[in-house]
Design a protein around this motif. Structure first.
Motif, PDB file in Angstrom:
ATOM      1  N   TYR A 121       0.781  -1.253  -0.017  1.00  0.00           N
ATOM      2  CA  TYR A 121       0.040  -0.063   0.005  1.00  0.00           C
ATOM      3  C   TYR A 121       0.800   1.253   0.144  1.00  0.00           C
ATOM      4  O   TYR A 121       0.491   2.263  -0.467  1.00  0.00           O
ATOM      5  CB  TYR A 121      -0.962  -0.008   1.167  1.00  0.00           C
ATOM      6  CG  TYR A 121      -2.333  -0.958   0.801  1.00  0.00           C
ATOM      7  CD1 TYR A 121      -3.061  -0.625   0.034  1.00  0.00           C
ATOM      8  CD2 TYR A 121      -2.204  -2.108   1.436  1.00  0.00           C
ATOM      9  CE1 TYR A 121      -4.381  -1.464  -0.341  1.00  0.00           C
ATOM     10  CE2 TYR A 121      -3.334  -2.913   1.486  1.00  0.00           C
ATOM     11  CZ  TYR A 121      -4.341  -2.730   0.227  1.00  0.00           C
ATOM     12  OH  TYR A 121      -5.292  -3.429  -0.090  1.00  0.00           O
ATOM     13  N   TYR A 128      -6.561 -10.081   9.628  1.00  0.00           N
ATOM     14  CA  TYR A 128      -6.965  -8.802   8.978  1.00  0.00           C
ATOM     15  C   TYR A 128      -6.636  -7.624   9.526  1.00  0.00           C
ATOM     16  O   TYR A 128      -6.616  -6.574   8.865  1.00  0.00           O
ATOM     17  CB  TYR A 128      -8.612  -9.005   8.814  1.00  0.00           C
ATOM     18  CG  TYR A 128      -9.205  -8.580   7.470  1.00  0.00           C
ATOM     19  CD1 TYR A 128      -8.920  -9.175   6.171  1.00  0.00           C
ATOM     20  CD2 TYR A 128      -9.950  -7.177   7.411  1.00  0.00           C
ATOM     21  CE1 TYR A 128      -9.390  -8.629   5.131  1.00  0.00           C
ATOM     22  CE2 TYR A 128     -10.289  -6.810   6.180  1.00  0.00           C
ATOM     23  CZ  TYR A 128     -10.256  -7.611   5.030  1.00  0.00           C
ATOM     24  OH  TYR A 128     -10.648  -7.098   3.738  1.00  0.00           O
ATOM     25  N   TRP A 187     -15.375  -4.395  -6.189  1.00  0.00           N
ATOM     26  CA  TRP A 187     -13.718  -3.840  -6.211  1.00  0.00           C
ATOM     27  C   TRP A 187     -13.400  -3.027  -7.398  1.00  0.00           C
ATOM     28  O   TRP A 187     -12.462  -2.150  -7.167  1.00  0.00           O
ATOM     29  CB  TRP A 187     -12.768  -5.325  -6.184  1.00  0.00           C
ATOM     30  CG  TRP A 187     -12.958  -6.085  -5.037  1.00  0.00           C
ATOM     31  CD1 TRP A 187     -13.564  -7.375  -5.025  1.00  0.00           C
ATOM     32  CD2 TRP A 187     -12.870  -5.912  -3.651  1.00  0.00           C
ATOM     33  NE1 TRP A 187     -13.333  -7.720  -3.987  1.00  0.00           N
ATOM     34  CE2 TRP A 187     -13.043  -6.814  -2.879  1.00  0.00           C
ATOM     35  CE3 TRP A 187     -12.438  -4.684  -3.061  1.00  0.00           C
ATOM     36  CZ2 TRP A 187     -12.968  -7.069  -1.723  1.00  0.00           C
ATOM     37  CZ3 TRP A 187     -12.219  -4.788  -1.816  1.00  0.00           C
ATOM     38  CH2 TRP A 187     -12.540  -5.848  -0.898  1.00  0.00           C
ATOM     39  N   PHE A 220     -10.049 -14.239  -5.834  1.00  0.00           N
ATOM     40  CA  PHE A 220      -8.723 -13.070  -6.177  1.00  0.00           C
ATOM     41  C   PHE A 220      -8.846 -12.837  -7.599  1.00  0.00           C
ATOM     42  O   PHE A 220      -8.647 -11.756  -8.033  1.00  0.00           O
ATOM     43  CB  PHE A 220      -7.343 -13.598  -5.552  1.00  0.00           C
ATOM     44  CG  PHE A 220      -7.525 -13.345  -4.137  1.00  0.00           C
ATOM     45  CD1 PHE A 220      -7.489 -12.297  -3.688  1.00  0.00           C
ATOM     46  CD2 PHE A 220      -7.215 -14.528  -3.251  1.00  0.00           C
ATOM     47  CE1 PHE A 220      -7.396 -11.975  -2.389  1.00  0.00           C
ATOM     48  CE2 PHE A 220      -7.182 -14.369  -1.982  1.00  0.00           C
ATOM     49  CZ  PHE A 220      -7.279 -12.917  -1.214  1.00  0.00           C
ATOM     50  N   VAL A 235     -11.089  -9.954  -7.704  1.00  0.00           N
ATOM     51  CA  VAL A 235     -10.487  -8.686  -6.996  1.00  0.00           C
ATOM     52  C   VAL A 235      -9.933  -8.069  -8.289  1.00  0.00           C
ATOM     53  O   VAL A 235      -9.643  -7.037  -8.636  1.00  0.00           O
ATOM     54  CB  VAL A 235      -9.595  -9.072  -5.935  1.00  0.00           C
ATOM     55  CG1 VAL A 235      -8.846  -7.920  -5.513  1.00  0.00           C
ATOM     56  CG2 VAL A 235     -10.584  -9.568  -4.849  1.00  0.00           C
TER      57      VAL A 235
HETATM   58  N1  GLN Z   1      -7.538  -4.843   1.836  1.00  0.00           N
HETATM   59  C1  GLN Z   1      -7.460  -5.993   1.882  1.00  0.00           C
HETATM   60  C2  GLN Z   1      -6.060  -6.717   1.558  1.00  0.00           C
HETATM   61  O1  GLN Z   1      -5.182  -5.940   1.172  1.00  0.00           O
HETATM   62  C3  GLN Z   1      -8.439  -6.797   0.777  1.00  0.00           C
HETATM   63  C4  GLN Z   1      -7.878  -6.246  -0.664  1.00  0.00           C
HETATM   64  C5  GLN Z   1      -9.120  -6.822  -1.528  1.00  0.00           C
HETATM   65  O2  GLN Z   1      -9.335  -8.099  -1.453  1.00  0.00           O
HETATM   66  N2  GLN Z   1      -9.258  -6.222  -2.673  1.00  0.00           N
HETATM   67  O3  GLN Z   1      -5.864  -7.945   1.762  1.00  0.00           O
END
Ligand code: GLN
Length: 499
Positions: free
Chosen positions: A43, A164, A312, A444, A447
């Motif tokens: 991030y 989490y 997402w 995923f 995602v």
């Molecule tokens: N914020 C969570 C992570 O980084 C979920 C991200 C997602 O699944 N888009 O794991």
């Protein structure tokens, strides 16, 4: 690498009786901090990636157009999640999860340091390392969490909640540090700090890896050595095929035979994601060997999958178009000082940490009246859509109050908490047991589609009026809510008893 051997001497029983980390096995602390640092790195890098790409060369940026920056962002973030599929496979069949996490961490640190180095080649090489490293680390670190607990251990769910939190603690601190350094001191130094974070996580992982015991230590076997060998051969061929395809594309483009731009590659990935999703669900619904209940559940999974991808697609714009909105259209003055745009990336994880316990309590408090999985998804999508509705009036202004974006992130997080943990656990419940790990990869994949779309949205940032851009995202999300609401009843039926 001494501890990789020492670990084997710990028995399962010792790990089971272990309550040293808030009542959980000590190994959870190892994974908590590994994932915390990995998310710190991810991030922190993501907070400045698009800003760095579109910043003028005179300010140390790459000088990309927004269309190109959005395409690279979408391609890269989509690949990060897509490569979780082969990443999970490599751990299952070849390395075991523990080593996959180790190799993933090494690749991620290397990737961040490449981004910190000058030159376009290093930039792209860094992104490739980061995709591969995250693909190896992210799904497998979660799999080890699950393996820390014996089959019926009641601590498992709360273990995942603690984990989490680790994700969000990492996601919360890094935009402040990497964002400030990247935006205010030197872009590339911001990536360097993200790399140091991953390195810290890696050292911690190596020093405390012994606490994981046998969880994720060995690859699993299908039970038939010949089948194991066959699968490895196929995997190797698929890997070599992918490398050959990549080499062909690079050669053709270098030779000037085909004109390949970031935008065309990103568009091609969009089609690829569509094809691969269609193939996966065709197999899950129509393939041979499934029972009628499994087929029905696959249809329910498809509904959830589509809702998730759309959710997402809006949510992940935090790192793309909303990041640009923070930089270009939001008043960031605080006590006479303008804070960096990337600091807004701090808001989503703060809300997650604050609200996750509220939601956990809410679902328990509702007990029998607890909404069904597709109903929770409808709420998630609705909140995700409303988050963009409130941006429509703001998008008309020149430099708007920071409360607009804060409100957007608040609604998005409420949506996330209705949909994300619910979706993860729904996938494990709806999946036929023999393809459980694969179904996590399918989650995923949704995602990944969302991230691709979030990049696409950002590429329209300059070519489309913002009211239209945000209005389209809101409109699509709300249209999806209506469709999903109509599908709730049949979806509950298709879930065939899964609550
Ligand atoms: N914020 C969570 C992570 O980084 C979920 C991200 C997602 O699944 N888009 O794991």
């Amino acid at each position: 690498m001494l501890h990789w051997r020492c670990m084997e001497s710990r028995t399962d029983g010792e790990v089971r009786d272990d309550t040293r980390f808030f009542g959980h096995p000590r190994g959870l602390a190892t994974l908590f901090f590994t994932e915390m640092w990995e998310r710190f790195s991810y991030y922190g890098m993501r907070a400045i990636l698009i800003l760095y790409m579109v910043a003028p060369v005179s300010t140390g940026g790459l000088g990309f157009s927004v269309a190109k920056g959005g395409a690279v962002y979408g391609f890269y973030t989509a690949m990060v999640y897509l490569l979780g599929l082969p990443g999970g496979w490599v751990a299952d069949r070849i390395t075991g999860q523990q080593k996959a996490v180790l190799y993933g961490g090494v690749l991620i640190s290397a990737g961040e340091f490449c981004l910190a180095a000058p030159g376009m080649a290093m930039f792209y090489l860094g992104l490739v390392f980061l995709m591969m490293g995250t693909g190896l680390l992210k799904p497998n670190v979660s799999t080890i969490v699950g393996q820390l607990y014996p089959a019926n251990d009641v601590r498992r769910d709360s273990g995942f909640s603690i984990f989490y939190m680790g994700i969000n603690v990492g996601a919360l601190i890094s935009p402040l540090i990497c964002g400030y350094i990247g935006e205010r001191v030197n872009w590339r130094m911001g990536f360097g700090v993200a790399g140091i974070g991953m390195l810290a996580g890696l050292i911690q992982y190596m020093l405390s890896g012994k606490y994981l015991g046998k969880a994720g230590l060995h690859p699993t076997s299908t039970g038939d050595p010949a089948e194991d060998r066959r699968q490895k051969r196929h995997g190797l061929l698929a890997g070599l095929g992918a490398l050959a395809a990549l080499a062909t594309v690079v050669t053709l483009s270098q030779a000037g035979i085909v004109a390949i731009t970031a935008e065309t590659i990103s568009d091609a990935l969009g089609w690829f994601l569509l094809v691969i999703s269609a193939a996966v669900f065709a197999w899950l619904i129509l393939g041979r060997g499934w029972s009628p209940v499994e087929r029905k559940r696959a249809v329910a999974t498809l509904v959830i999958f589509m809702a998730s991808a759309i959710f997402w697609g809006a949510y992940e714009q935090a790192g793309s178009s909303l990041n640009l909105f923070a930089e270009r259209n939001t008043n960031r003055m605080l006590l006479g000082w303008e804070f960096p745009a990337s600091w807004f990336q701090f808001v989503q994880p703060v809300f997650v940490i604050a609200l996750a316990p509220v939601f956990a309590w809410l679902w328990i408090a509702l007990r029998r009246k607890e909404p069904s999985i597709p109903t929770k998804f409808s709420f998630g999508l609705l909140l995700g859509g409303l988050a963009f509705v409130i941006l429509i009036p703001a998008a008309g202004g020149k430099l708007v109050s920071p409360w607009w974006l804060t409100g957007t992130y608040f609604l998005q997080t409420l949506g996330e908490l209705c949909l994300s943990p619910v979706g993860l656990s729904a996938m494990t419940k709806l999946a036929p047991a023999r393809v459980g790990g694969f179904m996590m990869g399918v989650w995923f994949l949704s995602v990944s589609i969302g991230d691709w779309a979030a990049g696409k949205a950002a590429s329209f940032y300059e070519s489309m009026p913002l009211t239209q851009l945000f209005g389209t995202v809101a409109g699509l999300s709300l249209a999806a809510v209506v469709l999903l609401a109509l599908m709730i009843r049949p979806t509950v039926r298709w879930m065939a008893g899964v609550k």
